[in-house]
Design a protein around this motif. Sequence first.
Motif, PDB file in Angstrom:
ATOM      1  N   ILE A 143       0.841  -1.206   0.000  1.00 14.29           N
ATOM      2  CA  ILE A 143       0.000   0.000   0.000  1.00 14.29           C
ATOM      3  C   ILE A 143       0.872   1.250   0.000  1.00 14.29           C
ATOM      4  CG2 ILE A 143      -1.610   1.357   1.414  1.00 14.29           C
ATOM      5  CD1 ILE A 143      -2.842  -1.416   2.253  1.00 14.29           C
ATOM      6  N   ALA A 144       1.925   1.268   0.804  1.00 20.59           N
ATOM      7  CA  ALA A 144       2.823   2.427   0.859  1.00 20.59           C
ATOM      8  C   ALA A 144       3.508   2.642  -0.493  1.00 20.59           C
ATOM      9  CB  ALA A 144       3.859   2.237   1.960  1.00 20.59           C
ATOM     10  N   GLN A 145       3.920   1.564  -1.137  1.00 18.44           N
ATOM     11  CA  GLN A 145       4.558   1.688  -2.445  1.00 18.44           C
ATOM     12  C   GLN A 145       3.582   2.243  -3.477  1.00 18.44           C
ATOM     13  OE1 GLN A 145       5.903  -2.388  -2.742  1.00 18.44           O
ATOM     14  NE2 GLN A 145       8.015  -1.820  -2.249  1.00 18.44           N
ATOM     15  N   ARG A 146       2.334   1.805  -3.431  1.00 13.32           N
ATOM     16  CA  ARG A 146       1.327   2.322  -4.365  1.00 13.32           C
ATOM     17  C   ARG A 146       1.063   3.806  -4.108  1.00 13.32           C
ATOM     18  NH1 ARG A 146      -3.705  -1.155  -4.259  1.00 13.32           N
ATOM     19  NH2 ARG A 146      -2.948  -1.906  -2.272  1.00 13.32           N
ATOM     20  N   LYS A 147       1.046   4.216  -2.850  1.00 17.81           N
ATOM     21  CA  LYS A 147       0.850   5.637  -2.524  1.00 17.81           C
ATOM     22  C   LYS A 147       1.988   6.472  -3.086  1.00 17.81           C
ATOM     23  CE  LYS A 147      -1.873   5.132   1.715  1.00 17.81           C
ATOM     24  NZ  LYS A 147      -1.887   5.315   3.181  1.00 17.81           N
ATOM     25  N   VAL A 148       3.210   5.987  -2.962  1.00 17.42           N
ATOM     26  CA  VAL A 148       4.368   6.717  -3.497  1.00 17.42           C
ATOM     27  C   VAL A 148       4.224   6.869  -5.007  1.00 17.42           C
ATOM     28  CG1 VAL A 148       6.857   6.565  -3.930  1.00 17.42           C
ATOM     29  CG2 VAL A 148       5.962   6.105  -1.646  1.00 17.42           C
ATOM     30  N   GLU A 149       3.809   5.812  -5.693  1.00 20.73           N
ATOM     31  CA  GLU A 149       3.630   5.878  -7.140  1.00 20.73           C
ATOM     32  C   GLU A 149       2.571   6.916  -7.517  1.00 20.73           C
ATOM     33  OE1 GLU A 149       2.840   1.952  -8.641  1.00 20.73           O
ATOM     34  OE2 GLU A 149       4.733   1.188  -7.846  1.00 20.73           O
ATOM     35  N   VAL A 150       1.457   6.929  -6.791  1.00 18.95           N
ATOM     36  CA  VAL A 150       0.390   7.894  -7.071  1.00 18.95           C
ATOM     37  C   VAL A 150       0.879   9.315  -6.819  1.00 18.95           C
ATOM     38  CG1 VAL A 150      -1.873   8.705  -6.275  1.00 18.95           C
ATOM     39  CG2 VAL A 150      -1.503   6.270  -6.683  1.00 18.95           C
ATOM     40  N   LEU A 151       1.592   9.522  -5.733  1.00 14.50           N
ATOM     41  CA  LEU A 151       2.118  10.850  -5.427  1.00 14.50           C
ATOM     42  C   LEU A 151       3.149  11.302  -6.460  1.00 14.50           C
ATOM     43  CD1 LEU A 151       2.431  10.571  -1.547  1.00 14.50           C
ATOM     44  CD2 LEU A 151       0.798  11.956  -2.836  1.00 14.50           C
ATOM     45  N   LYS A 152       3.995  10.383  -6.917  1.00 15.16           N
ATOM     46  CA  LYS A 152       4.968  10.726  -7.961  1.00 15.16           C
ATOM     47  C   LYS A 152       4.253  11.137  -9.234  1.00 15.16           C
ATOM     48  CE  LYS A 152       8.796   8.497  -8.596  1.00 15.16           C
ATOM     49  NZ  LYS A 152       9.818   7.456  -8.824  1.00 15.16           N
ATOM     50  N   GLU A 153       3.215  10.400  -9.615  1.00 16.95           N
ATOM     51  CA  GLU A 153       2.447  10.739 -10.813  1.00 16.95           C
ATOM     52  C   GLU A 153       1.785  12.111 -10.667  1.00 16.95           C
ATOM     53  OE1 GLU A 153      -0.301   7.572 -11.714  1.00 16.95           O
ATOM     54  OE2 GLU A 153       1.320   6.112 -11.929  1.00 16.95           O
ATOM     55  N   ALA A 154       1.241  12.391  -9.482  1.00 17.98           N
ATOM     56  CA  ALA A 154       0.591  13.682  -9.249  1.00 17.98           C
ATOM     57  C   ALA A 154       1.600  14.826  -9.344  1.00 17.98           C
ATOM     58  CB  ALA A 154      -0.108  13.690  -7.886  1.00 17.98           C
ATOM     59  N   LEU A 155       2.776  14.639  -8.785  1.00 21.83           N
ATOM     60  CA  LEU A 155       3.820  15.662  -8.869  1.00 21.83           C
ATOM     61  C   LEU A 155       4.237  15.893 -10.320  1.00 21.83           C
ATOM     62  CD1 LEU A 155       6.097  14.732  -5.836  1.00 21.83           C
ATOM     63  CD2 LEU A 155       4.874  16.887  -6.154  1.00 21.83           C
ATOM     64  N   ASP A 156       4.424  14.803 -11.046  1.00 18.82           N
ATOM     65  CA  ASP A 156       4.831  14.924 -12.445  1.00 18.82           C
ATOM     66  C   ASP A 156       3.757  15.634 -13.272  1.00 18.82           C
ATOM     67  OD1 ASP A 156       7.266  13.708 -11.905  1.00 18.82           O
ATOM     68  OD2 ASP A 156       6.569  11.710 -12.480  1.00 18.82           O
ATOM     69  N   LYS A 157       2.480  15.335 -12.999  1.00 26.35           N
ATOM     70  CA  LYS A 157       1.387  15.999 -13.716  1.00 26.35           C
ATOM     71  C   LYS A 157       1.312  17.480 -13.358  1.00 26.35           C
ATOM     72  CE  LYS A 157      -1.748  12.156 -14.565  1.00 26.35           C
ATOM     73  NZ  LYS A 157      -3.047  11.547 -14.247  1.00 26.35           N
ATOM     74  N   ALA A 158       1.703  17.824 -12.142  1.00 30.56           N
ATOM     75  CA  ALA A 158       1.670  19.219 -11.689  1.00 30.56           C
ATOM     76  C   ALA A 158       2.885  20.001 -12.196  1.00 30.56           C
ATOM     77  CB  ALA A 158       1.613  19.278 -10.166  1.00 30.56           C
ATOM     78  N   ASP A 177      11.346  13.208  -8.919  1.00 32.24           N
ATOM     79  CA  ASP A 177      12.700  12.840  -8.496  1.00 32.24           C
ATOM     80  C   ASP A 177      13.367  13.986  -7.748  1.00 32.24           C
ATOM     81  OD1 ASP A 177      12.521  10.290  -9.559  1.00 32.24           O
ATOM     82  OD2 ASP A 177      13.331  10.900 -11.508  1.00 32.24           O
ATOM     83  N   GLU A 178      13.169  15.227  -8.226  1.00 29.96           N
ATOM     84  CA  GLU A 178      13.764  16.385  -7.548  1.00 29.96           C
ATOM     85  C   GLU A 178      13.124  16.619  -6.181  1.00 29.96           C
ATOM     86  OE1 GLU A 178      13.715  19.866 -10.026  1.00 29.96           O
ATOM     87  OE2 GLU A 178      14.731  18.816 -11.671  1.00 29.96           O
ATOM     88  N   VAL A 179      11.802  16.495  -6.107  1.00 31.42           N
ATOM     89  CA  VAL A 179      11.096  16.684  -4.830  1.00 31.42           C
ATOM     90  C   VAL A 179      11.555  15.638  -3.824  1.00 31.42           C
ATOM     91  CG1 VAL A 179       8.841  16.626  -3.689  1.00 31.42           C
ATOM     92  CG2 VAL A 179       9.088  17.805  -5.881  1.00 31.42           C
ATOM     93  N   ALA A 223      14.368  13.916  -3.887  1.00 34.30           N
ATOM     94  CA  ALA A 223      15.780  14.145  -3.557  1.00 34.30           C
ATOM     95  C   ALA A 223      15.928  15.280  -2.546  1.00 34.30           C
ATOM     96  CB  ALA A 223      16.569  14.459  -4.825  1.00 34.30           C
ATOM     97  N   THR A 224      15.131  16.334  -2.703  1.00 35.69           N
ATOM     98  CA  THR A 224      15.155  17.446  -1.749  1.00 35.69           C
ATOM     99  C   THR A 224      14.767  16.976  -0.360  1.00 35.69           C
ATOM    100  OG1 THR A 224      14.597  19.022  -3.502  1.00 35.69           O
ATOM    101  CG2 THR A 224      14.199  19.729  -1.246  1.00 35.69           C
ATOM    102  N   ALA A 225      13.851  16.018  -0.315  1.00 38.88           N
ATOM    103  CA  ALA A 225      13.408  15.464   0.967  1.00 38.88           C
ATOM    104  C   ALA A 225      14.357  14.375   1.469  1.00 38.88           C
ATOM    105  CB  ALA A 225      11.990  14.901   0.834  1.00 38.88           C
ATOM    106  N   GLY A 226      15.393  14.097   0.704  1.00 36.21           N
ATOM    107  CA  GLY A 226      16.348  13.058   1.108  1.00 36.21           C
ATOM    108  C   GLY A 226      15.835  11.659   0.863  1.00 36.21           C
ATOM    109  N   LEU A 227      14.919  11.522  -0.088  1.00 41.11           N
ATOM    110  CA  LEU A 227      14.304  10.223  -0.368  1.00 41.11           C
ATOM    111  C   LEU A 227      14.567   9.815  -1.813  1.00 41.11           C
ATOM    112  CD1 LEU A 227      10.865  10.901   1.325  1.00 41.11           C
ATOM    113  CD2 LEU A 227      12.746   9.535   2.247  1.00 41.11           C
ATOM    114  N   ASN A 228      15.754   9.355  -2.101  1.00 39.02           N
ATOM    115  CA  ASN A 228      16.071   8.886  -3.436  1.00 39.02           C
ATOM    116  C   ASN A 228      15.551   7.459  -3.563  1.00 39.02           C
ATOM    117  OD1 ASN A 228      17.052   8.257  -5.909  1.00 39.02           O
ATOM    118  ND2 ASN A 228      19.192   8.668  -5.430  1.00 39.02           N
ATOM    119  N   LEU A 229      14.521   7.252  -4.377  1.00 32.29           N
ATOM    120  CA  LEU A 229      13.874   5.940  -4.460  1.00 32.29           C
ATOM    121  C   LEU A 229      14.397   5.056  -5.570  1.00 32.29           C
ATOM    122  CD1 LEU A 229      10.177   7.022  -3.817  1.00 32.29           C
ATOM    123  CD2 LEU A 229      11.863   6.194  -2.181  1.00 32.29           C
ATOM    124  N   ASP A 230      15.385   5.507  -6.302  1.00 30.66           N
ATOM    125  CA  ASP A 230      15.919   4.698  -7.402  1.00 30.66           C
ATOM    126  C   ASP A 230      16.872   3.651  -6.944  1.00 30.66           C
ATOM    127  OD1 ASP A 230      14.423   5.991  -9.349  1.00 30.66           O
ATOM    128  OD2 ASP A 230      15.932   7.572  -9.554  1.00 30.66           O
TER     129      ASP A 230
END
Length: 101
Positions: free
Chosen positions: A70-85, A90-92, A94-101
Amino acid sequence: MMPRMDGYETVRNLKSNAEDAKIPVVIVTALNDTSNQLKSIEAGADDFLSKPIEENLLVAKVKLLSNLNIAQRKVEVLKEALDKAGQSSDEVLATAGLNLD
């Protein structure tokens, strides 16, 4: 033992399908040696349990893997929302110190 295909092949088939790949899988087997545990993980299983099964441990692992999924799916949805906005997810992250790659 399973007829037609073994558990390892079943997991590989499940994980090779994009729609099913994110379903958490726990292999339950009587084969309790390290090589079979490694084979389970290499096939794509998310965890491994040996028979006889301790019910409380199985329930705990299922809850853990479900929450992680569930947490992984939430991250994917949030990444998509950021990209659409127009923001680079990836920059957001990285700024938060969360490199997911």
